[in-house]
Design an enzyme around this catalytic site. Structure first.
Site, mmCIF file in Angstrom:
data_model
loop_
_atom_site.group_PDB
_atom_site.id
_atom_site.type_symbol
_atom_site.label_atom_id
_atom_site.label_comp_id
_atom_site.label_asym_id
_atom_site.label_seq_id
_atom_site.Cartn_x
_atom_site.Cartn_y
_atom_site.Cartn_z
ATOM 1 N N LYS A 86 0.822 -1.210 0.000
ATOM 2 C CA LYS A 86 0.000 0.000 0.000
ATOM 3 C C LYS A 86 0.856 1.260 0.000
ATOM 4 C CE LYS A 86 -0.746 0.239 5.029
ATOM 5 N NZ LYS A 86 -0.068 1.524 5.232
ATOM 6 N N ASP A 87 2.154 1.130 0.335
ATOM 7 C CA ASP A 87 3.058 2.278 0.354
ATOM 8 C C ASP A 87 3.823 2.473 -0.948
ATOM 9 O OD1 ASP A 87 2.425 2.779 3.041
ATOM 10 O OD2 ASP A 87 4.030 1.469 3.766
ATOM 11 N N ARG A 134 -7.836 8.800 2.842
ATOM 12 C CA ARG A 134 -8.907 7.853 2.464
ATOM 13 C C ARG A 134 -9.833 7.605 3.648
ATOM 14 N NH1 ARG A 134 -9.543 2.544 3.866
ATOM 15 N NH2 ARG A 134 -7.422 2.477 4.683
ATOM 16 N N ARG A 135 -9.246 7.236 4.796
ATOM 17 C CA ARG A 135 -10.068 6.948 5.969
ATOM 18 C C ARG A 135 -10.828 8.192 6.429
ATOM 19 N NH1 ARG A 135 -5.184 3.489 8.672
ATOM 20 N NH2 ARG A 135 -5.772 1.414 7.877
ATOM 21 N N ARG A 152 -0.935 10.028 14.040
ATOM 22 C CA ARG A 152 0.159 9.272 13.443
ATOM 23 C C ARG A 152 0.935 8.530 14.511
ATOM 24 N NH1 ARG A 152 4.371 11.027 9.834
ATOM 25 N NH2 ARG A 152 4.380 8.782 9.542
ATOM 26 N N ARG A 158 -0.266 4.994 18.935
ATOM 27 C CA ARG A 158 -1.683 5.313 18.715
ATOM 28 C C ARG A 158 -2.552 4.816 19.870
ATOM 29 N NH1 ARG A 158 -2.579 4.958 12.136
ATOM 30 N NH2 ARG A 158 -0.411 5.342 11.600
ATOM 31 N N CYS A 245 -1.244 10.177 -2.000
ATOM 32 C CA CYS A 245 -1.803 10.495 -0.685
ATOM 33 C C CYS A 245 -2.658 11.755 -0.725
ATOM 34 C CB CYS A 245 -0.685 10.634 0.350
ATOM 35 S SG CYS A 245 0.018 9.046 0.859
#
Length: 314
Positions: A86-87, A134-135, A152, A158, A245
């Site tokens: 995904k990166d 996206r989220r 982050r 987190r 992004c």
């Protein structure tokens, strides 16, 4: 592999990245016949890991977790790079390419909270922390009454922020939690028809120099064909949309034999508009999968209208 040269695996230094590199190492030992002492894991500092207080999209987004590792690959300091797919930008640096995709983990997002059992349970005005555009867009589309705040750091950071009340909940990738043995942190799994995952979420990719047949041959037994086809379709979908992004784009492909179903989605960052489309087709190889992904993106752009991508450009 018949010679005894050392194979060097390049990776980020985060706990998840190290786990993934070690998984590749172990698979090379078991499937390619390499000896443990013939494999070295090389940790490379990447820009994305050094930026902790701002959104990554302010610094270029995709590529921030891969560029320095790819540079080491080009320079010959490592022989392969292990990435969370995904990166990985859809365009590789010249002379580089994917050699294998490992069997994909659970691609879904997890809802994680110390206060609430599900996203639907959160009251109006509650805060959800995420650094993903996206989220952010998906949450705002589903729950415009919630407040979204920047969030982050690694899993432990987190979770500490949740405990400190920085946010009431967050989304994390199920795959990463599973790989690190943190399944107990998952409050609820989010169905893909509610929160469509990031492109290639849950997939690990191995990148090499295209002319390094020695390493590519060693890596070949690690490739998982159906996962590779799904990733190829999703990345082609993203490439056609010129995703980064800066653009809230999601996609998820499934494969049953040669029958693929690809669902793609694009959103405005504030969640005020959301377009999704599902395409089916027969895909016998990565190229056919990529063709389906590209066609899905074209159809979705037509549905959203010619001005939609311009609206989400930053």
């Amino acid at each position: 592999m018949s010679d005894t040269r050392t194979v060097r695996i390049g990776t980020r230094g985060s706990p998840l990245a190290m786990f993934q590199a070690e998984e590749v190492r172990d698979k090379l030992i078991s499937r390619s016949g390499l000896a443990a002492d013939a494999i070295e894991i090389v940790v490379i500092k990447v820009t994305g890991d050094q930026i902790q207080d701002k959104a990554l999209r302010e610094f270029g987004g995709k590529g921030l977790f891969t560029k320095e590792i790819e540079d080491a690959l080009i320079d010959g300091r490592i022989d392969m790079a292990v990435h969370s797919m995904k990166d990985v930008p859809t365009q590789h640096q010249p002379g580089l390419g994917l050699a294998a995709i490992l069997e994909r983990e659970d691609p879904r997002d997890a809802f994680v909270s110390l206060k609430y059992t599900h996203l639907d349970e959160m009251p109006a005005g509650a805060t959800l922390g995420t650094s993903s555009l996206r989220r952010q867009a998906q949450v705002k589309a589903l729950r415009p009454d919630l407040e979204v705040v920047g969030f982050r750091g690694n899993v432990q950071t987190r979770m500490r922020k949740l405990g400190d009340g920085v946010a009431d909940a967050t989304f994390l990738a199920v795959a990463g939690l599973n790989r690190l043995g943190n399944e107990e942190m998952i409050t609820a799994h989010l169905a893909v028809d509610q929160v469509l995952p990031a492109i290639a979420q849950g997939a690990i990719g191995i990148e090499t120099r295209l002319d390094d047949t020695h390493t590519r041959d060693a890596v070949a037994p690690l490739h998982h064909d159906s996962s590779g086809r799904c990733v190829a379709a999703e990345r082609a979908f993203l490439k056609r949309l010129d995703g980064s992004c800066h653009t809230p784009i999601a996609g998820h492909a499934t494969l049953d034999g040669t029958q693929m179903t690809l669902t793609g989605e694009i959103l405005l960052p504030d969640g005020s508009a959301r377009h999704s489309l599902k395409h089916d087709g027969q895909v016998a190889d990565d190229q056919a999968a990529a063709t389906l992904g590209d066609a899905t993106a074209r159809a979705l752009m037509e549905r959203a209208g010619p001005d939609f991508l311009a609206k989400i450009a930053v």
